[in-house]
Design an enzyme around this catalytic site. Structure first.
Site, short mmCIF file in Angstrom:
data_model
loop_
_atom_site.label_atom_id
_atom_site.label_comp_id
_atom_site.label_asym_id
_atom_site.label_seq_id
_atom_site.Cartn_x
_atom_site.Cartn_y
_atom_site.Cartn_z
N LYS A 237 -5.61 -7.37 14.92
CA LYS A 237 -5.36 -5.95 14.75
C LYS A 237 -6.62 -5.24 14.29
O LYS A 237 -7.27 -5.74 13.38
CB LYS A 237 -4.26 -5.80 13.70
CG LYS A 237 -3.93 -4.36 13.36
CD LYS A 237 -3.01 -4.32 12.18
CE LYS A 237 -2.88 -2.88 11.73
NZ LYS A 237 -2.15 -2.72 10.52
N SER B 169 -2.00 2.84 15.52
CA SER B 169 -1.72 4.28 15.57
C SER B 169 -2.86 5.09 16.18
O SER B 169 -2.63 5.98 17.00
CB SER B 169 -1.41 4.79 14.16
OG SER B 169 -2.48 4.53 13.27
N LYS C 158 -7.06 -9.00 10.60
CA LYS C 158 -6.85 -7.56 10.48
C LYS C 158 -8.14 -6.93 9.97
O LYS C 158 -8.62 -7.28 8.88
CB LYS C 158 -5.70 -7.28 9.52
CG LYS C 158 -5.47 -5.79 9.29
CD LYS C 158 -4.26 -5.53 8.42
CE LYS C 158 -4.09 -4.06 8.15
NZ LYS C 158 -2.93 -3.76 7.31
N CYS D 78 -3.45 -2.46 -1.11
CA CYS D 78 -2.47 -3.41 -0.60
C CYS D 78 -2.13 -4.52 -1.60
O CYS D 78 -1.35 -5.43 -1.29
CB CYS D 78 -2.96 -4.02 0.70
SG CYS D 78 -3.31 -2.78 1.96
N CYS E 92 0.79 -1.24 0.00
CA CYS E 92 0.00 0.00 0.00
C CYS E 92 0.82 1.28 0.00
O CYS E 92 0.42 2.27 -0.62
CB CYS E 92 -1.02 0.00 1.14
SG CYS E 92 -0.29 -0.15 2.78
N ARG F 114 -1.68 6.02 8.30
CA ARG F 114 -1.74 6.26 6.85
C ARG F 114 -1.16 7.61 6.49
O ARG F 114 -0.62 7.80 5.41
CB ARG F 114 -3.18 6.11 6.35
CG ARG F 114 -3.58 4.64 6.40
CD ARG F 114 -4.91 4.40 5.75
NE ARG F 114 -5.36 3.04 6.02
CZ ARG F 114 -6.59 2.61 5.83
NH1 ARG F 114 -7.51 3.45 5.36
NH2 ARG F 114 -6.90 1.37 6.10
C1 PBG Z 1 -0.30 -1.75 5.87
C2 PBG Z 1 -0.48 -1.53 7.33
C3 PBG Z 1 -1.35 -0.65 8.01
C4 PBG Z 1 -1.05 -0.74 9.36
C5 PBG Z 1 -0.05 -1.69 9.49
N1 PBG Z 1 0.28 -2.18 8.22
C6 PBG Z 1 -2.35 0.31 7.47
C7 PBG Z 1 -3.52 -0.18 6.74
O1 PBG Z 1 -3.80 -1.37 6.63
O2 PBG Z 1 -4.22 0.69 6.23
C8 PBG Z 1 -1.67 0.05 10.47
C9 PBG Z 1 -0.79 0.28 11.66
C10 PBG Z 1 -1.27 1.35 12.59
O3 PBG Z 1 -2.33 1.97 12.40
O4 PBG Z 1 -0.54 1.60 13.56
N2 PBG Z 1 -1.23 -2.51 5.23
#
Ligand code: PBG
Length: 335
Positions: free
Chosen positions: A261, A287, A208, A143, A135, A218
């Site tokens: 997650k 995050s 996830k 992704c 991504c 992001r």
């Molecule tokens: C990439 C990815 C993401 C996160 C970890 N790997 C973002 C998403 O899927 O949009 C998020 C990590 C976070 O928010 O701390 N695919």
């Protein structure tokens, strides 16, 4: 009238209770003695964002205290993390250029590959985990690889396995695919085994969710989809049994560690996964979970250190033995 009613004995007005749980809460030492969850730095993984270039440290506005780091700076911080007792870091790459297929993600001289080599050179004892995804590297911010506006699952899996191989070749200890395409764990396992990396382990982002809690990340990774969203590959928040199915598939495909997650809004999933599966279970304290606390603490509304400790303890209590958290270094430093 009985004697007791007319002439109570000392203490007879006390409640007749089967137990008084407060007895064990009287002293800090006693509370420590009976604690059911003992969170230590041994469970924590520190995330780092790797920016191409050298001697760079760019603060991430939406994630106070976190920065984009060039590979040399990342190696210094990783050495500090290890010195503080943090067992592992997870690296997120930023591209030198973006294209339709995210081809910079598998370059042997990409920023993340360079950071892996530098960290393993300077701090070989530290476990280096790499996030594997496209991504941040694709012009469209999805992704995987697109066919029109749809994700081509199987082409995406092939591209993702190639990224995983480039990380393993650079020396990564653990590969962490976060794309949520079907079959990627098996494809990565096969690719690693076929190319002489049978000992490189896989930590799968198995359950996830398509979550709004990734917002600040992001901004950091510059990975917001240019159109649409990630709901055709990431999980739908209402679903719990589906998470267990995803985890089971990843284990069958060869995952060594599975992950849930985000963490906080999904503690029920963590607890259910802990009951059902016996391999190590990770949780990503994402995050948004970090930045919400930072923002409220900046306004003086909550005590960051206490809230962070409570959050990490809750994630551990729910069943995670590994917690990826932006607070790892602060926790290790004891504040
Ligand atoms: C990439 C990815 C993401 C996160 C970890 N790997 C973002 C998403 O899927 O949009 C998020 C990590 C976070 O928010 O701390 N695919």
């Amino acid at each position: 009238m009985s004697k007791l009613e007319t002439d109570p004995l000392p203490g007879a007005d006390r409640l007749d209770l089967p137990d008084r749980p407060r007895r064990l809460r009287r002293l800090d030492s006693l509370r420590r003695l009976v604690a059911e969850t003992r969170l230590t730095v041994d469970s924590l993984v520190y995330p780092m964002f790797i920016e191409p270039g050298s001697d760079l440290e760019r603060p991430i506005e939406a994630m106070p205290g976190q920065s984009l780091l060039s590979p040399d700076r990342a190696a210094s911080l990783a050495a500090e993390a290890a010195a503080l007792g943090v067992p592992a870091v997870i690296l997120f790459g930023r591209p030198r250029f973006k294209d339709e297929t995210g081809s910079d993600a598998h370059s042997s001289d990409g920023a993340v590959q360079e950071a892996i080599r530098r960290i393993k050179d300077t701090t070989p004892e530290l476990t280096v985990i790499t996030d594997v995804c496209l991504c941040a590297y694709t012009t469209h911010g999805h992704c995987g690889i697109l066919d029109g506006e749809q994700i081509d699952n199987d082409r995406s899996v092939a591209a993702i396995a190639e990224v995983a191989l480039s990380h393993a070749a650079a020396g990564a200890d653990l590969i962490a695919p976060s794309d949520m395409m079907d079959g990627r764990v098996g494809a990565i396992r096969q690719t690693l085994d076929d190319s002489g990396h049978p000992d490189t382990a896989i930590m799968a982002y198995s359950a996830k969710y398509a979550s709004a809690f990734y917002g600040p990340f992001r901004e950091a990774a510059d990975s917001t989809p240019a159109f649409g969203d990630r709901r055709s590959y990431q999980m739908d928040p209402p679903n719990a049994r589906e998470a267990l199915h995803e985890i089971e598939l990843d284990i069958l495909e060869g995952a060594d560690i599975v992950m849930v997650k985000p963490a906080l809004a999904y503690l029920d999933i963590l607890a259910a996964a802990r009951q059902r599966f016996d391999i190590p279970l990770a949780a990503y304290n994402v995050s948004g979970e970090y930045s919400m606390v930072k923002a409220a603490a900046e306004r003086g509304w909550i005590d960051e250190q206490r809230v962070a400790t409570e959050i990490l303890t809750a994630i551990s209590r729910a069943g995670a033995s590994i917690i990826i958290t932006y607070w790892a270094l602060d926790f290790a430093r004891g504040h």
